[in-house]
Write a protein that holds these residues in place. Sequence first.
Motif, short mmCIF file in Angstrom:
data_model
loop_
_atom_site.label_atom_id
_atom_site.label_comp_id
_atom_site.label_asym_id
_atom_site.label_seq_id
_atom_site.Cartn_x
_atom_site.Cartn_y
_atom_site.Cartn_z
N LEU B 30 0.81 -1.22 0.00
CA LEU B 30 0.00 0.00 0.00
C LEU B 30 0.85 1.27 0.00
O LEU B 30 0.35 2.36 0.29
N ALA B 32 1.96 3.13 -2.31
CA ALA B 32 1.48 4.19 -3.20
C ALA B 32 0.05 4.61 -2.89
O ALA B 32 -0.44 5.62 -3.37
N VAL B 34 -4.20 3.06 -2.07
CA VAL B 34 -5.12 1.98 -2.45
C VAL B 34 -6.34 2.63 -3.09
O VAL B 34 -6.75 3.73 -2.71
N ASN B 35 -6.93 1.95 -4.09
CA ASN B 35 -7.94 2.63 -4.90
C ASN B 35 -9.35 2.57 -4.35
O ASN B 35 -10.19 3.36 -4.74
N LYS B 105 -15.94 3.84 -2.18
CA LYS B 105 -14.95 4.73 -2.80
C LYS B 105 -14.25 5.58 -1.74
O LYS B 105 -14.91 6.09 -0.82
N ILE B 106 -12.96 5.73 -1.91
CA ILE B 106 -12.16 6.43 -0.91
C ILE B 106 -11.11 7.30 -1.59
O ILE B 106 -10.96 7.26 -2.81
N ASN B 107 -10.34 8.04 -0.79
CA ASN B 107 -9.06 8.56 -1.25
C ASN B 107 -8.01 7.84 -0.41
O ASN B 107 -7.77 8.20 0.74
N GLY B 108 -7.42 6.81 -0.97
CA GLY B 108 -6.53 5.94 -0.19
C GLY B 108 -5.06 6.24 -0.35
O GLY B 108 -4.22 5.42 0.05
N GLU B 109 -4.73 7.40 -0.89
CA GLU B 109 -3.31 7.71 -1.11
C GLU B 109 -2.51 7.67 0.18
O GLU B 109 -1.35 7.26 0.21
N THR B 229 -10.88 0.25 -11.19
CA THR B 229 -11.34 1.63 -11.20
C THR B 229 -12.04 1.95 -12.52
O THR B 229 -13.03 2.68 -12.55
N ALA B 290 -8.07 9.81 -9.70
CA ALA B 290 -8.14 8.52 -8.99
C ALA B 290 -6.83 7.75 -9.16
O ALA B 290 -6.30 7.18 -8.20
N ASN B 293 -3.91 8.87 -7.14
CA ASN B 293 -4.01 8.48 -5.74
C ASN B 293 -3.61 7.04 -5.47
O ASN B 293 -3.72 6.57 -4.34
#
Lengths: 103, 534
Positions: B30, B32, B34-35, B105-109, B229, B290, B293
């Motif tokens: 993880l 980088a 996660v989408n 849906k998330i922002n997993g950066e 995605t 996306a 991220n």
Amino acid sequence: MSISIDRSKCVGCGACVEVCPGNLLVLENKCARIRDVRDCWGCTACVKACRRQAIAYYLAADLGGAGTKLYALDEKRTLTWRLEFPDGSQQSIVVDKTQSNQY
Amino acid sequence: MFAAIRLAETHPELSILIVEKANIVRSGCLAAGVNALNAYITDGHTPDDYVEYALNDANGIARRDLLSTMSERLNAVTRKIESLGLVILKDADGNYIARGARNIKINGENIKPLLAAAVKSFSNVEVLNHVNVVDLMLNGSTVIGAWGFDVREPTIYRLRAKATLMATGGAAGLYRPNHPGFSRHVMWYCPFNTGAGYAMGIRAGAEMTTFEMRFIALRCKDTIAPTGTLAQGAGAAQINARGERYQHRYGNTTSERLHAVVSENLNGRGPCALETIGITVEQEKALEHAYLNMAPAQTLKWLETKMPPSIANVEIEGSEPYVVGGHTASGYWIDRKRRTTLRGLYAAGDVAGSCPQKYVTGAFAEGEIAAESIAEYVAAHDLLPLDRFNAVEEVERLFGNPRGLYSTDELEEAMQQSMDEYAGGIRSNYRYTDAQLQTATAHIDRLERLSEGLRAESMYDLLKIYELRERLTVCRVLIEHLKARRETRWHCFAEHADYPDRDPTFDCFINSRLVDGKVEIILRRLEDDGIEEH
């Protein structure tokens, strides 16, 4: 994918060395160096950690790369990605960290 | 990290140590980002639905009890990671917005930095970064910690513990990758996840399960970026070079989606792609964000080639095979408390077997379960003395070896070539035969012998040698599992060309244990959830 380190911008702070998940980066004469460019996964952890934007991420030739460099500026609320194209033109994309992906 | 957080919160009297080869802020798969969160019980569904989905996707080779105990915690751990700062997409009423039947849906950066920050907030959690753990330490068959070394300084650590949780990643880099030259590390799974967690358990005599159910990712060509995605998020269908939608001819399990692409290519209808032409400008911009991220290469490729997804479909390909229990079912044979067959050793996440489709939130759930079990165990047991400690001599031997003909890099490449050619890699469209597997075994034996003579000149060299040896150990066990499942239960993941059909004789788990240096295969019934009481 790999990274390119601009030695003239690097101040040897070691932030990139600390975060690389492969322990690939080392400090040599107060400047960051990647042990072997072939071993980069392309996670961009070092690109985001570099406050001087001395580390650029690029697509290798075997992946269809055409020479564009990608930099990141990681700030509290935003992550700004800057593309530097081979002809010198630039494009920035600002990602708001407080916003989710739409997909 | 999630297990440590749980244990630290509920048991402030305990002293917890996390040991990490890199730095917990950006380590592992993880690093980088996660989408999406792909294991979540969305409105209108129940944990039992998730169990049935995972069992079906695995064609029955998974444990209902493990899937059930994981699934019932998925939403609670999601709320927990949100409370730690993860951004999740919500509607006007504050409900999570689903991406599909089981994901949100998330922002997993920043998921790793968020977890690392939470860990650092506890005074009873210590973190050892840049320390590579090599092997478990034992008293008889009870695990009493592990040993490792600093990857930068000449320091060996002897880490004693009442209980040990194995929460490493799975194994990448076993097979020749899509781009074996300059971009050899551009792969789906983190190339620094070498199977260490499996190898340690194998060497210590732990029982392992279902290594033969390999995971092969369907990815965007070249960048090896996620396809979900585009497929789930933007609704892009798979099409072949004739523009035909073909998925319905093959089924829709994870392995069938990959099999569809392989088959279309073999039948002269490739290349295959995700049909994105015609998406709107707004959709395209959202996709660019996306991918930044989680896999920035894809956005970079679209922008620098000036071939964005609205005007060019996105070509797809299969990756090389991996062993990874977060997606398929390979790993330690455990009970529902996440205890392994070795007393004092627990497993969660990618190394915990028979509980597939767990992804990030499932791994969190298993981490919580393991943490609770560990708290019970340490309250009732004392720390046992160590039998013996040979690590210093072993490390000194590797530094003292004379410079030989072969480098670690060369042996790694040879291993990947052997696995590719003889154990069902990309070259053979993931198929293999008994005769090929026998040849693979001979090569792995040879490479294991040669690895004994490798010489370290730095701590980083030492790391590379141990990583190679971990991979060779995993390869050896994997090949024996592939030999043992004399059927084709899953296309591509375990496609035995001598036995191309599914055979009910193999409605069972293929387990194994290393005994006197030999991999012994154990067949267990699907109803088996037993580990004898420790």
